[in-house]
Design an enzyme around this catalytic site. Sequence first.
Site, PDB file in Angstrom:
ATOM      1  N   GLU A   1     -30.449   4.756 -54.195  1.00  0.00           N
ATOM      2  CA  GLU A   1     -30.062   6.026 -54.786  1.00  0.00           C
ATOM      3  C   GLU A   1     -31.290   6.842 -55.201  1.00  0.00           C
ATOM      4  O   GLU A   1     -31.305   8.067 -55.045  1.00  0.00           O
ATOM      5  CB  GLU A   1     -29.140   5.802 -55.993  1.00  0.00           C
ATOM      6  CG  GLU A   1     -27.749   5.309 -55.623  1.00  0.00           C
ATOM      7  CD  GLU A   1     -26.969   6.299 -54.787  1.00  0.00           C
ATOM      8  OE1 GLU A   1     -27.289   7.509 -54.806  1.00  0.00           O
ATOM      9  OE2 GLU A   1     -26.039   5.864 -54.090  1.00  0.00           O
TER      10      GLU A   1
ATOM     11  N   TYR B   1     -25.843  11.176 -62.532  1.00  0.00           N
ATOM     12  CA  TYR B   1     -25.437  10.868 -61.154  1.00  0.00           C
ATOM     13  C   TYR B   1     -25.754   9.410 -60.798  1.00  0.00           C
ATOM     14  O   TYR B   1     -24.891   8.668 -60.315  1.00  0.00           O
ATOM     15  CB  TYR B   1     -26.127  11.799 -60.155  1.00  0.00           C
ATOM     16  CG  TYR B   1     -26.029  11.271 -58.746  1.00  0.00           C
ATOM     17  CD1 TYR B   1     -24.858  11.401 -58.023  1.00  0.00           C
ATOM     18  CD2 TYR B   1     -27.096  10.574 -58.163  1.00  0.00           C
ATOM     19  CE1 TYR B   1     -24.739  10.870 -56.748  1.00  0.00           C
ATOM     20  CE2 TYR B   1     -26.987  10.047 -56.888  1.00  0.00           C
ATOM     21  CZ  TYR B   1     -25.802  10.190 -56.184  1.00  0.00           C
ATOM     22  OH  TYR B   1     -25.691   9.655 -54.935  1.00  0.00           O
TER      23      TYR B   1
ATOM     24  N   ASP C   1     -23.116  14.511 -57.110  1.00  0.00           N
ATOM     25  CA  ASP C   1     -24.325  15.165 -56.600  1.00  0.00           C
ATOM     26  C   ASP C   1     -23.917  16.402 -55.818  1.00  0.00           C
ATOM     27  O   ASP C   1     -22.755  16.829 -55.854  1.00  0.00           O
ATOM     28  CB  ASP C   1     -25.133  14.195 -55.735  1.00  0.00           C
ATOM     29  CG  ASP C   1     -24.411  13.804 -54.452  1.00  0.00           C
ATOM     30  OD1 ASP C   1     -23.211  14.153 -54.287  1.00  0.00           O
ATOM     31  OD2 ASP C   1     -25.036  13.149 -53.587  1.00  0.00           O
TER      32      ASP C   1
END
Length: 344
Positions: free
Chosen positions: A40, A123, A141
């Site tokens: 991520e 996020y 996102d």
Amino acid sequence: MKRNEIPQTIVTPLLDWYHRNARILPWRENRDPYRIWISEIMLQQTRVDTVIPYYKRFLSVLPDIKSLAEVPEDELMKLWEGLGYYSRARNLQKAAKKMVDEFGGEFPRTPREVATLPGIGPYTTGAICSIAFELPTPAVDGNVLRVISRICRSDENIDDTAVRKKMTERLAAIYPETDRGDFTQSLMELGAIVCLPNGLPLCDRCPLSDQCAAHLAGCETDYPVKNEKAERKQVKMTVFLLRCNGKIAVCKREQSGLLAGLWQLPNTDTAFNQKAAEKWLAENRFSVNFIQKTPKRKHVFTHIEWQMNGYDVEVAAEDERFTWVSPEQLEQEIALPTAFRKFL
């Protein structure tokens, strides 16, 4: 359905579509929170196809929290070289050290604890906690905001932090009891490969086209609503490839600002023509054997664009103000940002 309300009815068709169409990606091989976290962070502002080889190399060298916490910074930067946004890598290490010091070297398992780690915002917290731990925590996102904005035909400005928070709360309210990690990834996947930005979305492939208010009204490209992008600041500069006895001069950047603390080629914040470049070299006490202008280079950051003149210069002696390294060291040891590597 009320305007801006996210319908519960999107869950089942979206999960069914994801289970049939999900891309095979290395970070989807298991639900290890460490692997999900690394992916991520790498994927922030970087394309999937760019990330995959970096991700595999990174995990082969630093397979767990402890190894990341202990790796020397120069080695970490070399692993990250070419991905850009180097503060992401530094925050990874800060977070790993915090996990070693405060969580016994284990990944924390609650959103509140995960959110305390350096470099992890709402996020990334949502992504890790839903995908790794099956918690009902949305990861909102740009891709997800675009999907939700079109489904709801929302006129809310997604650049507004309060709007993002509201959308996250609305999304959390429809999370399923099971397959929560897959639901998070299904929204990401739909935005990445079907509900596309900067052009026409592939609505004929979308499992939600019969529920998408923007599609039904024929105005998909009007959404999401967001601020106009500000023009990038253009910075003119000159980069010197200084060579002596088969070695190249590098130096460290300042510890704050753009590319903080990283290696660089010597440079100035002025675009020199050759006469001005020769004058600068003379003023800095270089004895020049050879100088040749290189092709101009450009490098784009998020808010700044570097427009770079370059000079390939052979000097008579190594100057102690710089570190002189071999091409092999540049390849294997020195993390040189892409903007400067363009001159090698």
